[in-house]
Design an enzyme around this catalytic site. Sequence first.
Site, PDB file in Angstrom:
ATOM      1  N   CYS A 116      -8.837  48.540  -7.145  1.00 24.72           N
ATOM      2  CA  CYS A 116      -8.784  47.155  -7.642  1.00 24.72           C
ATOM      3  C   CYS A 116     -10.157  46.520  -7.776  1.00 24.72           C
ATOM      4  O   CYS A 116     -10.291  45.484  -8.427  1.00 24.72           O
ATOM      5  CB  CYS A 116      -7.892  46.318  -6.741  1.00 24.72           C
ATOM      6  N   HIS A 256      -9.312  39.009  -8.363  1.00 23.00           N
ATOM      7  CA  HIS A 256      -8.372  40.105  -8.565  1.00 23.00           C
ATOM      8  C   HIS A 256      -6.967  39.579  -8.246  1.00 23.00           C
ATOM      9  O   HIS A 256      -6.771  38.855  -7.269  1.00 23.00           O
ATOM     10  CB  HIS A 256      -8.731  41.266  -7.644  1.00 23.00           C
ATOM     11  N   ASN A 286      -0.107  42.946 -10.643  1.00 22.65           N
ATOM     12  CA  ASN A 286      -1.395  43.554 -10.301  1.00 22.65           C
ATOM     13  C   ASN A 286      -1.652  44.734 -11.249  1.00 22.65           C
ATOM     14  O   ASN A 286      -1.010  45.772 -11.132  1.00 22.65           O
ATOM     15  CB  ASN A 286      -1.355  44.013  -8.834  1.00 22.65           C
TER      16      ASN A 286
HETATM   17  O1  UT7 Z   1      -4.631  45.202  -5.039  1.00 23.80           O
HETATM   18  C1  UT7 Z   1      -4.937  46.084  -4.022  1.00 23.80           C
HETATM   19  C2  UT7 Z   1      -4.791  45.482  -2.716  1.00 23.80           C
HETATM   20  N1  UT7 Z   1      -3.417  45.232  -2.439  1.00 23.80           N
HETATM   21  C3  UT7 Z   1      -3.071  44.085  -1.914  1.00 23.80           C
HETATM   22  O2  UT7 Z   1      -3.899  43.237  -1.744  1.00 23.80           O
HETATM   23  C4  UT7 Z   1      -1.640  43.923  -1.457  1.00 23.80           C
HETATM   24  C5  UT7 Z   1      -1.636  43.408  -0.058  1.00 23.80           C
HETATM   25  N2  UT7 Z   1      -0.319  43.268   0.521  1.00 23.80           N
HETATM   26  C6  UT7 Z   1       0.585  42.362   0.113  1.00 23.80           C
HETATM   27  O3  UT7 Z   1       0.388  41.690  -0.880  1.00 23.80           O
HETATM   28  C7  UT7 Z   1       1.799  42.132   0.962  1.00 23.80           C
HETATM   29  O4  UT7 Z   1       1.620  42.798   2.191  1.00 23.80           O
HETATM   30  C8  UT7 Z   1       3.142  42.598   0.318  1.00 23.80           C
HETATM   31  C9  UT7 Z   1       3.493  41.693  -0.853  1.00 23.80           C
HETATM   32  C10 UT7 Z   1       3.017  44.035  -0.151  1.00 23.80           C
HETATM   33  C11 UT7 Z   1       4.253  42.494   1.339  1.00 23.80           C
HETATM   34  O5  UT7 Z   1       4.377  41.142   1.775  1.00 23.80           O
HETATM   35  P1  UT7 Z   1       4.427  40.789   3.338  1.00 23.80           P
HETATM   36  O6  UT7 Z   1       4.629  39.345   3.427  1.00 23.80           O
HETATM   37  O7  UT7 Z   1       3.175  41.374   3.933  1.00 23.80           O
HETATM   38  O8  UT7 Z   1       5.709  41.524   3.810  1.00 23.80           O
HETATM   39  P2  UT7 Z   1       5.846  42.671   4.926  1.00 23.80           P
HETATM   40  O9  UT7 Z   1       5.287  43.939   4.432  1.00 23.80           O
HETATM   41  O10 UT7 Z   1       5.338  42.112   6.221  1.00 23.80           O
HETATM   42  O11 UT7 Z   1       7.411  42.778   5.018  1.00 23.80           O
HETATM   43  C12 UT7 Z   1       8.234  41.697   5.474  1.00 23.80           C
HETATM   44  C13 UT7 Z   1       9.681  42.076   5.283  1.00 23.80           C
HETATM   45  C14 UT7 Z   1      10.004  43.493   5.779  1.00 23.80           C
HETATM   46  O12 UT7 Z   1      11.296  43.478   6.331  1.00 23.80           O
HETATM   47  P3  UT7 Z   1      11.495  43.468   7.917  1.00 23.80           P
HETATM   48  O13 UT7 Z   1      10.783  44.688   8.425  1.00 23.80           O
HETATM   49  O14 UT7 Z   1      10.874  42.190   8.376  1.00 23.80           O
HETATM   50  O15 UT7 Z   1      12.975  43.517   8.050  1.00 23.80           O
HETATM   51  C15 UT7 Z   1      10.043  44.293   4.513  1.00 23.80           C
HETATM   52  O16 UT7 Z   1      10.865  45.429   4.588  1.00 23.80           O
HETATM   53  O17 UT7 Z   1       9.997  42.059   3.893  1.00 23.80           O
HETATM   54  C16 UT7 Z   1      10.615  43.301   3.528  1.00 23.80           C
HETATM   55  N3  UT7 Z   1      10.287  43.611   2.164  1.00 23.80           N
HETATM   56  C17 UT7 Z   1      11.005  43.180   1.117  1.00 23.80           C
HETATM   57  N4  UT7 Z   1      12.126  42.443   1.052  1.00 23.80           N
HETATM   58  C18 UT7 Z   1      12.614  42.166  -0.164  1.00 23.80           C
HETATM   59  C19 UT7 Z   1       9.228  44.328   1.687  1.00 23.80           C
HETATM   60  N5  UT7 Z   1       9.270  44.377   0.347  1.00 23.80           N
HETATM   61  C20 UT7 Z   1      10.372  43.681  -0.020  1.00 23.80           C
HETATM   62  C21 UT7 Z   1      10.937  43.375  -1.276  1.00 23.80           C
HETATM   63  N6  UT7 Z   1      12.067  42.621  -1.298  1.00 23.80           N
HETATM   64  N7  UT7 Z   1      10.407  43.791  -2.444  1.00 23.80           N
END
Ligand code: UT7
Length: 333
Positions: A116, A256, A286
Amino acid sequence: MEQVRAAITAVGHFLPEDRLTNADLEKLVDTTDEWIQSRTGIKERRILKDPAKATSYMATKAANEVLRKRGISAEEIDLVIIATVTPDMFFPATACLVTANIGATNAWGYDVSAACSGFLFALSTGAQFIASGKHKKVMVIGADKMSSIVDYTDRTTCILFGDGAGAVLLEPDTTGAGIIDSIEHTDGSQWASLCMLGGGSLNPPSAATLEQNLHRLHQEGAPVFKAAVKGMADVSAQIMEDNNLTGEDVRYLVPHQANLRIIDATARRMGISMDKVMLNIERYGNTTAATIPLCLADWENDLKKGDNLILAAFGGGFTWGAAYVKWAYDSKS
Ligand code: UT7
């Protein structure tokens, strides 16, 4: 002696027609439009569906738009640098394909792999060839067909990415505009939290790598999120401090587009309001190396000569950085 800087003198872009909406993703994986919008800010992404078309196709379209808008021929280009993690193939470099496609018969070219942060790293590299006097016209392109490596059964990543390409032309400027400063970082200690394990010399393609799903992007969202918030905010604040800029001096932050919450944290740290932030994550998701030039393309008509822009990115590697750009031209429209 007057200082020669690399200025952006034209911008081009390409986005595929097909849209993948949050409603479409609700049918593919266990997710909701509400979750995706509130956690990422994304509503839809563009997808290059034609399996016969790849990253070079999109990069070629963006490059041709730059040539047309600047009114120059491809033979005038000295160098083409393409930032991508989804090259058409391992080799030859996608830059070789694109120089041939556009007819840049006098140019050399190569690819930059910095996920990225790829566009920022390529921009900073290309700028050196202008500032040193070696070249007069350098094309820098960020292009990724992320749909070719995204796992559409993994709800934590498939909601994030889209396809697209953006390109800029760099030319010498002696009026004080151009790329004034840049900061680049890499730290490979957490490489495994954002990677594609299969296909390289460590895990060459085999029945086993296919079975283990190693040819798809893998991300552990939370640690990447944490590092991205800190990395992008720190480096943006640093480049402002190094150049004695306050939030008032900055016309636009060009971040980004990985997650609206990361962008929001960066803007707050810089002391600038969200109306001074280029944001198109809602429409394109993204697009990895393409996000920053796609923002420049979307906002080009709003930019004036002398505007101060801060470009900032964070991505796989980890890689991150920022650039301070003084815009070099008024839009023609
Ligand atoms: O561009 C390169 C660099 N990349 C980035 O900068 C991305 C960085 N990361 C992120 O943007 C975020 O971490 C994500 C958008 C990928 C995830 O968001 P989050 O708020 O960090 O969620 P999380 O990974 O902490 O997950 C929270 C919950 C989990 O469920 P439990 O374990 O709490 O039951 C996930 O399984 O949300 C769940 N979850 C979803 N639920 C519905 C993860 N993805 C989804 C989804 N729909 N698509």
